[in-house]
Design an enzyme around this catalytic site. Structure first.
Site, PDB file in Angstrom:
ATOM      1  N   ILE A   4       0.798  -1.318  -0.078  1.00  0.00           N
ATOM      2  CA  ILE A   4      -0.130  -0.185   0.196  1.00  0.00           C
ATOM      3  C   ILE A   4       0.960   1.459  -0.172  1.00  0.00           C
ATOM      4  O   ILE A   4       0.498   2.221  -0.281  1.00  0.00           O
ATOM      5  CB  ILE A   4      -0.990   0.056   0.991  1.00  0.00           C
ATOM      6  CG1 ILE A   4      -0.238  -0.115   2.430  1.00  0.00           C
ATOM      7  CG2 ILE A   4      -2.281  -1.152   1.106  1.00  0.00           C
ATOM      8  CD1 ILE A   4      -1.384   0.007   3.810  1.00  0.00           C
ATOM      9  N   ASP A 115       7.220  13.410  13.161  1.00  0.00           N
ATOM     10  CA  ASP A 115       6.781  13.539  11.737  1.00  0.00           C
ATOM     11  C   ASP A 115       5.216  13.993  11.720  1.00  0.00           C
ATOM     12  O   ASP A 115       4.385  13.174  10.965  1.00  0.00           O
ATOM     13  CB  ASP A 115       6.963  12.401  10.588  1.00  0.00           C
ATOM     14  CG  ASP A 115       6.824  12.661   9.129  1.00  0.00           C
ATOM     15  OD1 ASP A 115       6.680  13.870   8.974  1.00  0.00           O
ATOM     16  OD2 ASP A 115       6.791  11.701   8.569  1.00  0.00           O
TER      17      ASP A 115
END
Length: 204
Positions: A4, A115
């Site tokens: 994915i 992040d």
């Protein structure tokens, strides 16, 4: 298994209702060193995910015998970076409040995401509105005010870049929610954020 996504550090597979994060071997590293680095980073991310999942909405990793893989449940929702702008403003503000509360809880425990962008958040709408935080590959514990400020700075930049139409309003909602949990500590974090932003301007 279905791939994915693939980044510089790992390939993400979907296997039925499980996500498998498989860290990529680096050809430029000595094989033994490479193996040790992958093992250490996988272990560190698993450990932090395990802790995070007890504090906020995040996938809880399963126990695995493989040194380079993290197995966790698949979160069937919408990537926030792709869906946030499609909602009415009031719903966007509600989502940002949830994010503010969750980030504040993480920071209270000294956990840094590393992040913090809407690309690393998954929105679930039913049975209730919920934001799942994913990808703690750059995450760590024992973060200081500077680290927390950098975390929030990343989110602010992501809002300005990806959700520029309402980014100021959205960030205000985040800030209000973040500050509610620990007002005194939050003040210090946002003071540090201002300092980080000033340094950024001077560099340019």
């Amino acid at each position: 298994m279905k791939t994915i996504s693939q980044g510089a550090e790992a390939i993400i597979y979907l296997n039925k209702e499980k996500i498998i994060k498989d860290r990529i071997s680096k050809k430029y590293r000595h094989p033994e060193i490479d193996k040790k680095i992958i093992k250490r980073r996988t272990k560190a991310e698993t450990k932090i995910l395990d802790k995070v999942s007890e504090i906020i909405s995040a996938p809880k990793p399963e126990k695995s015998k493989e040194d380079n893989k993290i197995v966790m449940p698949y979160i069937n929702g919408k990537r926030l970076s792709q869906s946030l702008d499609s909602f009415p403003l009031e719903k966007q503000k509600e989502i940002m409040k949830l994010i503010g509360i969750s980030v504040s809880k993480l920071h209270k425990e000294g956990i840094i995401h590393g992040d913090l962008t809407t690309s690393n958040m998954i929105l679930i709408e039913k049975p209730k509105l919920e934001v799942y935080f994913i990808d703690f590959g750059l995450g760590y514990q024992n973060g200081k005010y500077e680290d927390k400020g950098v975390d929030i700075h990343l989110l602010k930049q992501a809002l300005e870049a990806k959700h520029f139409k309402n980014w100021k309003t959205l960030f205000k909602e985040f800030e209000k929610a973040y500050k509610k949990l620990e007002p005194t500590e939050s003040k210090k974090v946002f003071e540090r954020l201002k300092s980080i932003e000033k340094r950024g301007r001077y560099r340019h």
